[in-house]
Design a protein around this motif. Structure first.
Motif, PDB file in Angstrom:
ATOM      1  N   GLU A   1       0.859  -1.186   0.000  1.00 50.81           N
ATOM      2  CA  GLU A   1       0.000   0.000   0.000  1.00 50.81           C
ATOM      3  C   GLU A   1       0.900   1.242   0.000  1.00 50.81           C
ATOM      4  N   LEU A   2       0.610   2.147  -0.919  1.00 50.66           N
ATOM      5  CA  LEU A   2       1.394   3.387  -1.045  1.00 50.66           C
ATOM      6  C   LEU A   2       0.488   4.547  -0.644  1.00 50.66           C
ATOM      7  N   PHE A   3       0.969   5.342   0.294  1.00 49.33           N
ATOM      8  CA  PHE A   3       0.198   6.534   0.673  1.00 49.33           C
ATOM      9  C   PHE A   3       1.063   7.771   0.450  1.00 49.33           C
ATOM     10  N   ALA A   4       0.464   8.768  -0.196  1.00 51.46           N
ATOM     11  CA  ALA A   4       1.177  10.026  -0.409  1.00 51.46           C
ATOM     12  C   ALA A   4       0.194  11.162  -0.238  1.00 51.46           C
ATOM     13  N   ALA A   5       0.555  12.141   0.609  1.00 56.71           N
ATOM     14  CA  ALA A   5      -0.328  13.291   0.823  1.00 56.71           C
ATOM     15  C   ALA A   5       0.271  14.497   0.122  1.00 56.71           C
ATOM     16  N   GLY A   6      -0.562  15.405  -0.337  1.00 59.86           N
ATOM     17  CA  GLY A   6      -0.111  16.627  -0.998  1.00 59.86           C
ATOM     18  C   GLY A   6       0.591  16.371  -2.308  1.00 59.86           C
ATOM     19  N   LEU A   7       0.051  15.425  -3.052  1.00 60.93           N
ATOM     20  CA  LEU A   7       0.682  15.044  -4.329  1.00 60.93           C
ATOM     21  C   LEU A   7       0.068  15.859  -5.472  1.00 60.93           C
ATOM     22  N   PRO A   8       0.895  16.531  -6.251  1.00 56.58           N
ATOM     23  CA  PRO A   8       0.330  17.260  -7.411  1.00 56.58           C
ATOM     24  C   PRO A   8      -0.243  16.243  -8.413  1.00 56.58           C
ATOM     25  N   ALA A   9      -1.245  16.690  -9.138  1.00 59.39           N
ATOM     26  CA  ALA A   9      -1.924  15.788 -10.103  1.00 59.39           C
ATOM     27  C   ALA A   9      -0.956  15.290 -11.163  1.00 59.39           C
ATOM     28  N   ALA A  10       0.027  16.171 -11.538  1.00 64.38           N
ATOM     29  CA  ALA A  10       0.970  15.774 -12.586  1.00 64.38           C
ATOM     30  C   ALA A  10       1.845  14.623 -12.112  1.00 64.38           C
ATOM     31  N   GLN A  11       2.194  14.664 -10.835  1.00 63.20           N
ATOM     32  CA  GLN A  11       3.047  13.588 -10.308  1.00 63.20           C
ATOM     33  C   GLN A  11       2.280  12.263 -10.230  1.00 63.20           C
ATOM     34  N   LEU A  12       0.996  12.392  -9.907  1.00 57.56           N
ATOM     35  CA  LEU A  12       0.180  11.178  -9.878  1.00 57.56           C
ATOM     36  C   LEU A  12       0.131  10.553 -11.267  1.00 57.56           C
ATOM     37  N   ALA A  13       0.000  11.425 -12.272  1.00 58.75           N
ATOM     38  CA  ALA A  13      -0.055  10.919 -13.650  1.00 58.75           C
ATOM     39  C   ALA A  13       1.241  10.231 -14.024  1.00 58.75           C
ATOM     40  N   ASP A  73       5.436  -6.259 -13.834  1.00 56.53           N
ATOM     41  CA  ASP A  73       5.026  -7.269 -12.862  1.00 56.53           C
ATOM     42  C   ASP A  73       4.170  -6.677 -11.747  1.00 56.53           C
ATOM     43  N   CYS A  74       3.831  -5.358 -11.880  1.00 52.80           N
ATOM     44  CA  CYS A  74       2.983  -4.705 -10.883  1.00 52.80           C
ATOM     45  C   CYS A  74       1.666  -4.270 -11.508  1.00 52.80           C
ATOM     46  N   ARG A  75       0.663  -4.183 -10.665  1.00 47.96           N
ATOM     47  CA  ARG A  75      -0.657  -3.765 -11.152  1.00 47.96           C
ATOM     48  C   ARG A  75      -1.335  -2.974 -10.036  1.00 47.96           C
ATOM     49  N   VAL A  76      -1.968  -1.866 -10.415  1.00 45.89           N
ATOM     50  CA  VAL A  76      -2.684  -1.070  -9.417  1.00 45.89           C
ATOM     51  C   VAL A  76      -4.038  -1.729  -9.214  1.00 45.89           C
ATOM     52  N   ALA A  77      -4.215  -2.282  -8.034  1.00 50.54           N
ATOM     53  CA  ALA A  77      -5.452  -3.010  -7.758  1.00 50.54           C
ATOM     54  C   ALA A  77      -6.526  -2.072  -7.222  1.00 50.54           C
ATOM     55  N   GLU A  78      -6.100  -0.991  -6.534  1.00 55.54           N
ATOM     56  CA  GLU A  78      -7.079  -0.060  -5.984  1.00 55.54           C
ATOM     57  C   GLU A  78      -6.466   1.327  -5.976  1.00 55.54           C
ATOM     58  N   LEU A  79      -7.304   2.297  -6.240  1.00 56.07           N
ATOM     59  CA  LEU A  79      -6.819   3.679  -6.331  1.00 56.07           C
ATOM     60  C   LEU A  79      -7.805   4.568  -5.597  1.00 56.07           C
ATOM     61  N   LEU A  80      -7.300   5.300  -4.568  1.00 58.94           N
ATOM     62  CA  LEU A  80      -8.172   6.228  -3.830  1.00 58.94           C
ATOM     63  C   LEU A  80      -7.556   7.626  -3.924  1.00 58.94           C
ATOM     64  N   VAL A  81      -8.303   8.547  -4.535  1.00 57.64           N
ATOM     65  CA  VAL A  81      -7.790   9.911  -4.730  1.00 57.64           C
ATOM     66  C   VAL A  81      -8.790  10.885  -4.110  1.00 57.64           C
ATOM     67  N   LEU A 127      -3.308  16.410  -3.939  1.00 58.03           N
ATOM     68  CA  LEU A 127      -4.169  15.242  -3.739  1.00 58.03           C
ATOM     69  C   LEU A 127      -3.643  14.345  -2.630  1.00 58.03           C
ATOM     70  N   ARG A 128      -4.575  13.688  -1.938  1.00 58.10           N
ATOM     71  CA  ARG A 128      -4.203  12.598  -1.011  1.00 58.10           C
ATOM     72  C   ARG A 128      -4.454  11.288  -1.784  1.00 58.10           C
ATOM     73  N   VAL A 129      -3.379  10.564  -1.989  1.00 54.26           N
ATOM     74  CA  VAL A 129      -3.495   9.385  -2.859  1.00 54.26           C
ATOM     75  C   VAL A 129      -3.133   8.109  -2.068  1.00 54.26           C
ATOM     76  N   THR A 130      -3.969   7.119  -2.217  1.00 54.16           N
ATOM     77  CA  THR A 130      -3.636   5.796  -1.671  1.00 54.16           C
ATOM     78  C   THR A 130      -3.706   4.782  -2.825  1.00 54.16           C
ATOM     79  N   LEU A 131      -2.641   4.029  -3.016  1.00 50.60           N
ATOM     80  CA  LEU A 131      -2.615   3.000  -4.082  1.00 50.60           C
ATOM     81  C   LEU A 131      -2.414   1.632  -3.435  1.00 50.60           C
ATOM     82  N   VAL A 132      -3.195   0.671  -3.851  1.00 48.12           N
ATOM     83  CA  VAL A 132      -2.936  -0.729  -3.458  1.00 48.12           C
ATOM     84  C   VAL A 132      -2.298  -1.392  -4.678  1.00 48.12           C
ATOM     85  N   ILE A 133      -1.093  -1.923  -4.488  1.00 49.42           N
ATOM     86  CA  ILE A 133      -0.304  -2.430  -5.624  1.00 49.42           C
ATOM     87  C   ILE A 133      -0.072  -3.941  -5.444  1.00 49.42           C
ATOM     88  N   ASP A 134      -0.382  -4.671  -6.481  1.00 50.24           N
ATOM     89  CA  ASP A 134      -0.092  -6.116  -6.487  1.00 50.24           C
ATOM     90  C   ASP A 134       1.148  -6.358  -7.329  1.00 50.24           C
TER      91      ASP A 134
END
Lengths: 169, 457
Positions: free
Chosen positions: A109-121, A133-141, A151-158
């Motif tokens: 699980e990756l959590f990042a707060a105050g992330l600009p939209a460009a960086q998320l992209a 070999d990785c896949r974003v299984a869940e994305l919370l923005v 943005l406050r971003v949470t990614l669940v990565i498999d």
């Protein structure tokens, strides 16, 4: 042949034919039961073929994955650091479970707060191109309330990796 | 069943001369051909014919028939006072015994045309002849090289042939005067029912013949009167003057009178009767003195019946067995296929018969967790869905305030300029494969609407 003998012969013929007819009816009744068995087995075979198709889909998915995954790829944390630069983030492994040998699945699980939209992209783009070999299984923005435009971003990565013990590497 | 016996030779020896007729049944009709018309019985022509007859009889292609003279046979119509044919059959010999001048035990008896009649009675035509007479007749015929398979009663053969030639229009009384060589047969009946008959020597004078005939008529028509029909037949035919004399002397005036001409009525009658169904044939030499060919001929229908029944039964059983084998083979084939498929999926060498589906399903359920992630890796990740959402939202001026994307539980919240734009956003997502349901509520005065999208599942 006397008429009486003739009549007896007819009766004997009738009895013999009735017996044969009875045997035939009995045979065909058993035949119905056999037909039912054949129908049932035929349906079972069809279902097994459907299962076999699903099984082939699974095994072919494993082969496809193995074929497209390089022997060595960029480690996940390093890729994130390269992409996010100075932005702070938190990466933690949440679950590891074995798959069909020699593979295993690691969920992070990756959590990042105050992330600009460009960086998320850029981050999401990196998953597509640098980490096959990785896949974003869940994305919370969620837009950050304290830092507008961020943005406050949470990614669940498999991530599926080859188990070292199984591969012997 | 009787098809093999479609040929019959009718034979007669009278005054040292052989008469022979060949009857052949084809397509339901009987064709008669005269083979010998009074040839010397000891001559080469007669010998040749008799040899041919014997050869055909012994090979089973034909039967031969001759007549037991009328004076050696007794024919009576008997009536049993029971409404049961089965019971009547048992008492007919006793009834016949009463009518015979000698014990019935010394006779060969045949009971023909057994049928129910008015008054709850059973009627039959009893034909009897002393065994001694039969033996004598057979010996005499054998002395002439004649070995008939069937020995029919002369009156019956003549009567039935004339009934065939001149079918009775109604059950009116009928008198037949038939000359057969040295005998004259006088037969009486009603319709096709032969009632009684007698025979006299043909060399007696016309007056004596008339007297005997008048006596016979008084016995069969006790009330007097004349028979409705009269048939003259046989050969040599009676002279017209003799016929007129007989009619005048007996004081009979039949309403109809027929003349069968010089045709061989007896031999034709023998042929026709011999070519009937086996049950309808009268053969007085059938028991004890039977011709060797008779047993094989009479047992043939029975053998054929058994054979036919056996073949039909064997066919039915054979079809059953073949069909059962076919079904078993098909079931076995399917079982093998199921086992092979299950083995290829599970990797097990032996799978218990009948448990293929159960074992395979259990294996798949256990393997699902290990393989499912690989399938997910073949589908687009959430990042792809994220880009599609952003593009669609940007085009419609929609501001997203909360975005949570995951398999089967995505939630999106945001503000749209209008409810129409929010719904258009939902439709656009649907077009790219993201199926969501929407709920919309007003955001406040002039601020458009707030909406919430959730996965349909």
């Amino acid at each position: 042949m006397t008429p009486a003998a003739h009549k007896r012969t007819r009766w004997v013929m009738v009895v013999v034919l009735l017996v044969a007819l009875g045997a035939a009816v009995q045979g065909f009744r058993q035949s119905d039961r056999r037909n039912e068995t054949i129908r049932s087995r035929h349906q079972q075979v069809q279902e097994l073929h459907d299962v076999e198709r699903e099984w082939l889909t699974w095994t072919s998915a494993v082969e496809t994955f193995a074929a497209r995954t390089p022997a060595t790829s960029t480690p996940l944390r390093q890729m994130i650091e390269d992409t996010l630069g100075a932005t702070s983030f938190n990466l933690s492994a949440t679950e590891t479970r074995p798959l069909t040998p020699p593979w295993e699945l690691e969920r992070s699980e990756l959590f990042a707060a105050g992330l600009p939209a460009a960086q998320l992209a850029r981050l999401l783009d990196a998953f597509d191109h640098r980490l096959p070999d990785c896949r974003v299984a869940e994305l919370l923005v969620i837009p950050s309330e304290s830092e507008p435009g961020r943005l406050r971003v949470t990614l669940v990565i498999d991530q599926i990796t080859a188990n070292r013990q199984d591969t012997g590497t | 069943m009787w098809k093999n016996r479609s040929i019959c030779y009718a034979l007669s020896v009278e005054d040292g001369r052989l008469r022979a007729l060949k009857g052949r049944r084809a397509a339901g009709r009987i064709r008669m051909d005269t083979l010998a018309e009074g040839v010397p019985a000891d001559g080469p022509a007669a010998m040749s014919i008799l040899q041919q007859v014997e050869a055909d009889v012994m090979t089973g292609r034909a039967v031969s028939a001759a007549a037991l003279p009328a004076h050696e046979t007794v024919i009576h119509r008997l009536t049993a006072p029971f409404p049961s044919i089965r019971k009547a059959r048992k008492v007919f010999p006793s009834l016949l015994d009463l009518a015979l001048p000698f014990p019935v035990e010394q006779c060969e008896c045949r009971f023909e045309q057994i049928r129910m009649v008015a008054g709850g009675k059973v009627e039959t035509l009893a034909i009897a002849a002393r065994r001694e007479s039969i033996s004598t007749c057979i010996d005499e015929l054998a002395g002439r090289k004649l070995r008939p398979v069937i020995l029919d009663a002369e009156p019956r053969a003549v009567w039935s042939e004339l009934a065939q030639r001149f079918p009775p229009a109604d059950p009116a009384s009928r008198l037949v005067v038939h000359r057969e060589g040295s005998r004259v047969l006088i037969l009486y009946g009603e319709g096709d029912r032969f009632l009684s008959g007698t025979s006299v020597r043909s060399w007696i004078s016309t007056e004596d013949l008339s007297r005997r005939m008048a006596r016979f008529l008084r016995s069969v028509i006790p009330s007097g009167g004349s028979p409705a029909e009269l048939i003259w037949s046989g050969h040599p035919a009676l002279a017209s003057s003799d016929k007129e004399e007989i009619l005048r002397s007996c004081s009979i005036q039949p309403a109809a009178m027929h003349d069968a001409g010089g045709e061989d009525i007896l031999l034709q009658g023998l042929c026709r009767n011999a070519l009937q169904e086996p049950g309808a044939i009268v053969n007085l030499r059938a028991v004890g003195a039977a011709h060797p060919a008779w047993d094989s001929l009479t047992s043939r229908p029975l053998q054929k019946a058994w054979l036919t029944c056996g073949m039909a039964a064997a066919l039915v059983i054979g079809v059953n067995i073949a069909w059962t084998r076919l079904q078993d083979h098909r079931a076995e084939q399917l079982t093998r296929e199921a086992q092979a498929t299950a083995a290829s999926i599970t990797g097990r060498e032996r799978i218990p018969r009948g448990q293929e589906a159960f074992i395979t399903t259990r294996f798949m359920n256990e393997a699902r967790e290990q393989y499912e992630p690989f399938l997910q890796f073949t589908r687009p990740g959430m990042n792809t869905r994220f880009y599609q959402l952003l593009n669609e939202a940007h085009e419609r001026g929609i501001a997203l305030t909360h975005l949570n994307l995951m398999d089967g539980g995505s939630v999106i919240r945001g503000n749209a300029p209008s409810a129409g734009e929010a719904e258009a956003f939902r439709d656009a997502l649907s077009a790219v494969g993201i199926e969501m349901k929407i709920s919309i509520e007003p955001a406040g005065a002039g601020d458009g609407v707030r909406f919430r999208l959730e996965d349909r599942t």
